[in-house]
Design a protein around this motif. Structure first.
Motif, PDB file in Angstrom:
ATOM      1  N   LYS A 101       8.977 -11.947  -2.847  1.00 12.62           N
ATOM      2  CA  LYS A 101       9.108 -10.948  -1.794  1.00 12.62           C
ATOM      3  C   LYS A 101       8.941  -9.568  -2.422  1.00 12.62           C
ATOM      4  O   LYS A 101       9.676  -9.201  -3.337  1.00 12.62           O
ATOM      5  CB  LYS A 101      10.478 -11.049  -1.107  1.00 12.62           C
ATOM      6  CG  LYS A 101      10.666 -10.044   0.026  1.00 12.62           C
ATOM      7  CD  LYS A 101      12.037 -10.184   0.670  1.00 12.62           C
ATOM      8  CE  LYS A 101      12.228  -9.175   1.796  1.00 12.62           C
ATOM      9  NZ  LYS A 101      13.576  -9.245   2.384  1.00 12.62           N
ATOM     10  N   TYR A 102       7.943  -8.855  -1.945  1.00 13.70           N
ATOM     11  CA  TYR A 102       7.687  -7.497  -2.411  1.00 13.70           C
ATOM     12  C   TYR A 102       8.207  -6.541  -1.334  1.00 13.70           C
ATOM     13  O   TYR A 102       7.787  -6.626  -0.183  1.00 13.70           O
ATOM     14  CB  TYR A 102       6.190  -7.273  -2.619  1.00 13.70           C
ATOM     15  CG  TYR A 102       5.584  -8.181  -3.662  1.00 13.70           C
ATOM     16  CD1 TYR A 102       5.515  -7.794  -4.993  1.00 13.70           C
ATOM     17  CD2 TYR A 102       5.076  -9.439  -3.310  1.00 13.70           C
ATOM     18  CE1 TYR A 102       4.956  -8.628  -5.957  1.00 13.70           C
ATOM     19  CE2 TYR A 102       4.523 -10.272  -4.266  1.00 13.70           C
ATOM     20  CZ  TYR A 102       4.466  -9.863  -5.583  1.00 13.70           C
ATOM     21  OH  TYR A 102       3.920 -10.694  -6.532  1.00 13.70           O
ATOM     22  N   ASP A 103       9.097  -5.647  -1.708  1.00 15.58           N
ATOM     23  CA  ASP A 103       9.751  -4.811  -0.693  1.00 15.58           C
ATOM     24  C   ASP A 103      10.075  -3.443  -1.282  1.00 15.58           C
ATOM     25  O   ASP A 103      10.849  -3.332  -2.230  1.00 15.58           O
ATOM     26  CB  ASP A 103      11.034  -5.490  -0.212  1.00 15.58           C
ATOM     27  CG  ASP A 103      11.656  -4.776   0.985  1.00 15.58           C
ATOM     28  OD1 ASP A 103      11.123  -3.727   1.395  1.00 15.58           O
ATOM     29  OD2 ASP A 103      12.676  -5.275   1.493  1.00 15.58           O
ATOM     30  N   LYS A 104       9.452  -2.411  -0.729  1.00 16.29           N
ATOM     31  CA  LYS A 104       9.731  -1.035  -1.163  1.00 16.29           C
ATOM     32  C   LYS A 104      10.652  -0.316  -0.192  1.00 16.29           C
ATOM     33  O   LYS A 104      10.768   0.902  -0.219  1.00 16.29           O
ATOM     34  CB  LYS A 104       8.418  -0.268  -1.328  1.00 16.29           C
ATOM     35  CG  LYS A 104       7.595  -0.773  -2.512  1.00 16.29           C
ATOM     36  CD  LYS A 104       6.596   0.247  -2.976  1.00 16.29           C
ATOM     37  CE  LYS A 104       5.998  -0.167  -4.310  1.00 16.29           C
ATOM     38  NZ  LYS A 104       5.018   0.823  -4.803  1.00 16.29           N
ATOM     39  N   GLY A 105      11.295  -1.099   0.685  1.00  8.28           N
ATOM     40  CA  GLY A 105      12.306  -0.505   1.567  1.00  8.28           C
ATOM     41  C   GLY A 105      11.744   0.361   2.676  1.00  8.28           C
ATOM     42  O   GLY A 105      12.386   1.308   3.118  1.00  8.28           O
ATOM     43  N   THR A 106      10.550   0.027   3.166  1.00  8.31           N
ATOM     44  CA  THR A 106       9.930   0.834   4.225  1.00  8.31           C
ATOM     45  C   THR A 106      10.602   0.633   5.573  1.00  8.31           C
ATOM     46  O   THR A 106      10.479   1.476   6.464  1.00  8.31           O
ATOM     47  CB  THR A 106       8.448   0.461   4.380  1.00  8.31           C
ATOM     48  OG1 THR A 106       8.365  -0.930   4.715  1.00  8.31           O
ATOM     49  CG2 THR A 106       7.682   0.717   3.086  1.00  8.31           C
ATOM     50  N   GLY A 107      11.267  -0.509   5.753  1.00 10.68           N
ATOM     51  CA  GLY A 107      11.924  -0.787   7.030  1.00 10.68           C
ATOM     52  C   GLY A 107      10.995  -1.356   8.089  1.00 10.68           C
ATOM     53  O   GLY A 107      11.430  -1.667   9.194  1.00 10.68           O
ATOM     54  N   ARG A 108       9.717  -1.489   7.767  1.00 11.45           N
ATOM     55  CA  ARG A 108       8.779  -2.057   8.751  1.00 11.45           C
ATOM     56  C   ARG A 108       8.882  -3.574   8.789  1.00 11.45           C
ATOM     57  O   ARG A 108       9.428  -4.208   7.880  1.00 11.45           O
ATOM     58  CB  ARG A 108       7.350  -1.651   8.391  1.00 11.45           C
ATOM     59  CG  ARG A 108       6.992  -0.235   8.844  1.00 11.45           C
ATOM     60  CD  ARG A 108       5.495  -0.050   8.743  1.00 11.45           C
ATOM     61  NE  ARG A 108       5.066   1.196   9.392  1.00 11.45           N
ATOM     62  CZ  ARG A 108       4.166   2.018   8.887  1.00 11.45           C
ATOM     63  NH1 ARG A 108       3.609   1.754   7.716  1.00 11.45           N
ATOM     64  NH2 ARG A 108       3.808   3.111   9.536  1.00 11.45           N
ATOM     65  N   THR A 109       8.313  -4.160   9.828  1.00 10.48           N
ATOM     66  CA  THR A 109       8.340  -5.616   9.994  1.00 10.48           C
ATOM     67  C   THR A 109       7.598  -6.299   8.840  1.00 10.48           C
ATOM     68  O   THR A 109       6.462  -5.938   8.530  1.00 10.48           O
ATOM     69  CB  THR A 109       7.689  -6.016  11.324  1.00 10.48           C
ATOM     70  OG1 THR A 109       8.360  -5.339  12.388  1.00 10.48           O
ATOM     71  CG2 THR A 109       7.769  -7.522  11.544  1.00 10.48           C
ATOM     72  N   PRO A 110       8.207  -7.294   8.197  1.00  9.41           N
ATOM     73  CA  PRO A 110       7.564  -7.984   7.081  1.00  9.41           C
ATOM     74  C   PRO A 110       6.369  -8.830   7.531  1.00  9.41           C
ATOM     75  O   PRO A 110       6.267  -9.219   8.695  1.00  9.41           O
ATOM     76  CB  PRO A 110       8.668  -8.906   6.528  1.00  9.41           C
ATOM     77  CG  PRO A 110       9.911  -8.553   7.245  1.00  9.41           C
ATOM     78  CD  PRO A 110       9.541  -7.820   8.487  1.00  9.41           C
ATOM     79  N   VAL A 111       5.498  -9.130   6.569  1.00  6.73           N
ATOM     80  CA  VAL A 111       4.410 -10.079   6.803  1.00  6.73           C
ATOM     81  C   VAL A 111       4.590 -11.237   5.830  1.00  6.73           C
ATOM     82  O   VAL A 111       4.836 -11.035   4.649  1.00  6.73           O
ATOM     83  CB  VAL A 111       3.017  -9.415   6.642  1.00  6.73           C
ATOM     84  CG1 VAL A 111       2.813  -8.809   5.257  1.00  6.73           C
ATOM     85  CG2 VAL A 111       1.901 -10.423   6.953  1.00  6.73           C
ATOM     86  N   ILE A 112       4.510 -12.456   6.348  1.00  5.99           N
ATOM     87  CA  ILE A 112       4.595 -13.649   5.509  1.00  5.99           C
ATOM     88  C   ILE A 112       3.203 -14.288   5.446  1.00  5.99           C
ATOM     89  O   ILE A 112       2.504 -14.367   6.457  1.00  5.99           O
ATOM     90  CB  ILE A 112       5.661 -14.642   6.024  1.00  5.99           C
ATOM     91  CG1 ILE A 112       5.867 -15.781   5.014  1.00  5.99           C
ATOM     92  CG2 ILE A 112       5.334 -15.192   7.402  1.00  5.99           C
ATOM     93  CD1 ILE A 112       7.121 -16.606   5.261  1.00  5.99           C
ATOM     94  N   VAL A 113       2.804 -14.686   4.246  1.00  9.06           N
ATOM     95  CA  VAL A 113       1.442 -15.149   3.990  1.00  9.06           C
ATOM     96  C   VAL A 113       1.438 -16.664   3.797  1.00  9.06           C
ATOM     97  O   VAL A 113       2.212 -17.198   2.995  1.00  9.06           O
ATOM     98  CB  VAL A 113       0.871 -14.445   2.742  1.00  9.06           C
ATOM     99  CG1 VAL A 113      -0.553 -14.937   2.465  1.00  9.06           C
ATOM    100  CG2 VAL A 113       0.884 -12.923   2.923  1.00  9.06           C
ATOM    101  N   LEU A 114       0.560 -17.346   4.529  1.00 11.02           N
ATOM    102  CA  LEU A 114       0.424 -18.804   4.442  1.00 11.02           C
ATOM    103  C   LEU A 114      -0.895 -19.121   3.755  1.00 11.02           C
ATOM    104  O   LEU A 114      -1.967 -18.835   4.292  1.00 11.02           O
ATOM    105  CB  LEU A 114       0.446 -19.436   5.842  1.00 11.02           C
ATOM    106  CG  LEU A 114       1.548 -18.961   6.797  1.00 11.02           C
ATOM    107  CD1 LEU A 114       1.446 -19.731   8.114  1.00 11.02           C
ATOM    108  CD2 LEU A 114       2.926 -19.137   6.174  1.00 11.02           C
ATOM    109  N   HIS A 115      -0.806 -19.707   2.557  1.00 11.60           N
ATOM    110  CA  HIS A 115      -2.009 -19.936   1.764  1.00 11.60           C
ATOM    111  C   HIS A 115      -2.810 -21.132   2.275  1.00 11.60           C
ATOM    112  O   HIS A 115      -2.350 -21.943   3.081  1.00 11.60           O
ATOM    113  CB  HIS A 115      -1.659 -20.108   0.282  1.00 11.60           C
ATOM    114  CG  HIS A 115      -0.851 -21.324  -0.047  1.00 11.60           C
ATOM    115  ND1 HIS A 115      -1.356 -22.604   0.008  1.00 11.60           N
ATOM    116  CD2 HIS A 115       0.444 -21.455  -0.488  1.00 11.60           C
ATOM    117  CE1 HIS A 115      -0.434 -23.464  -0.375  1.00 11.60           C
ATOM    118  NE2 HIS A 115       0.679 -22.802  -0.673  1.00 11.60           N
TER     119      HIS A 115
END
Length: 289
Positions: free
Chosen positions: A18-32
């Motif tokens: 999980k890469y998170d810079k604390g932007t507060g925006r909705t996360p994106v999850i990636v399905l390979h």
């Protein structure tokens, strides 16, 4: 900030980043893609962390996840359940989903269970109908030299798809319809992350004839049920052909469609800047609604 670890799912534990810079925006999850591949080829998508959290994970049985030997685990319904378990473990109450190739199959099957909190779906080089995919590859094959077509057809008929001859013919196909630039070094180094057994059980021994348990998969008649914003993308020379991708897009009620003109099946590697820009703009447009 990078957070990584293992999450308990049905059948074993899966590895996530999980890469998170604390932007507060909705996360994106990636399905390979795959089935039985890994998220390593999609790690360029971590660049989206400048705008929102990005979650990458290796599906059970491949990559850095555990590799149980029970073949009954390799069913689409279990992978759908796995995605829900990952969302729960990471408290992803609201999420964007980005699936690539087989990951779009999984994304569609998951969305058709009507989960809450899915704000949008990106279908990148989609496989939403195994019969359509098979027909498209047969048409793509016809664009190759006759001797390559003959080798692939003969090896499929004789059950010799593990031969060196078949491998070389597939390489010709791949250079045309999978990736049209020299493969980056990290793709070559990480081939060991794949689990061909999963691919074989779910798809079959060859790209061109579906013999696995996904043989009957076709969700085209239900794409109208995916009512959140959707983005369908593919490369101009993609295995997931522009014609089929646009057809799928027309069936979803709230969809956008984009073709990467210089790409085949891996536009995030072939045209990474444009790929990231298109994905980023779509996600931001959904967030602003």
């Amino acid at each position: 900030m990078l957070e990584e670890g293992l999450i308990e799912v049905t059948g074993g534990r899966v590895y996530y980043q999980k890469y998170d810079k604390g932007t507060g925006r909705t996360p994106v999850i990636v399905l390979h893609g795959g089935p039985g591949s890994s998220c390593y080829s999609l790690e360029c998508l971590q660049a989206l962390q400048e705008e929102r959290p990005v979650i990458l994970y290796d599906q059970l049985g491949c990559g850095r996840s555990e590799r149980p030997t029970d073949p009954s685990l390799w069913q689409i319904d279990r992978f759908v359940e796995e995605l829900g378990q990952i969302r729960q473990a990471l408290s992803l109450n609201e999420v964007h989903i980005l699936g690539h190739s087989w990951g779009t199959t999984l994304a569609a099957a998951y969305c058709l269970t009507k989960p809450s909190g899915v704000k949008s779906v990106i279908f990148s080089s989609p496989c939403l109908s195994a019969p359509i995919w098979e027909q498209d590859q047969k048409r793509n094959l016809q664009k190759l030299p006759a001797e390559i077509q003959e080798i692939i057809q003969r090896c499929e008929e004789n059950g010799t798809t593990d031969s060196e001859e078949f491998e070389k013919a597939i390489e010709v196909f791949g250079n045309e319809f999978v990736c049209r630039i020299p493969r980056p070094e990290h793709l070559k180094l990480n081939r060991h992350y794949r689990n061909p057994e999963i691919y074989n059980i779910m798809w079959g021994p060859s790209e061109f004839t579906v013999k696995g348990n996904l043989k009957e998969f076709d969700c085209t008649s239900r794409l109208n049920e995916i009512t959140c914003p959707t983005l369908f993308t593919c490369g101009r020379y993609d295995e997931a052909t522009p014609e089929s991708t646009q057809y799928f897009s027309c069936l979803a009620p709230n969809s956008n469609f984009h073709v990467f003109e210089q790409s085949a099946h891996l536009p995030y590697i072939e045209e990474p800047e444009e790929y990231l820009q298109v994905v980023s703009e779509f996600l931001k447009s959904v967030d602003s609604r």
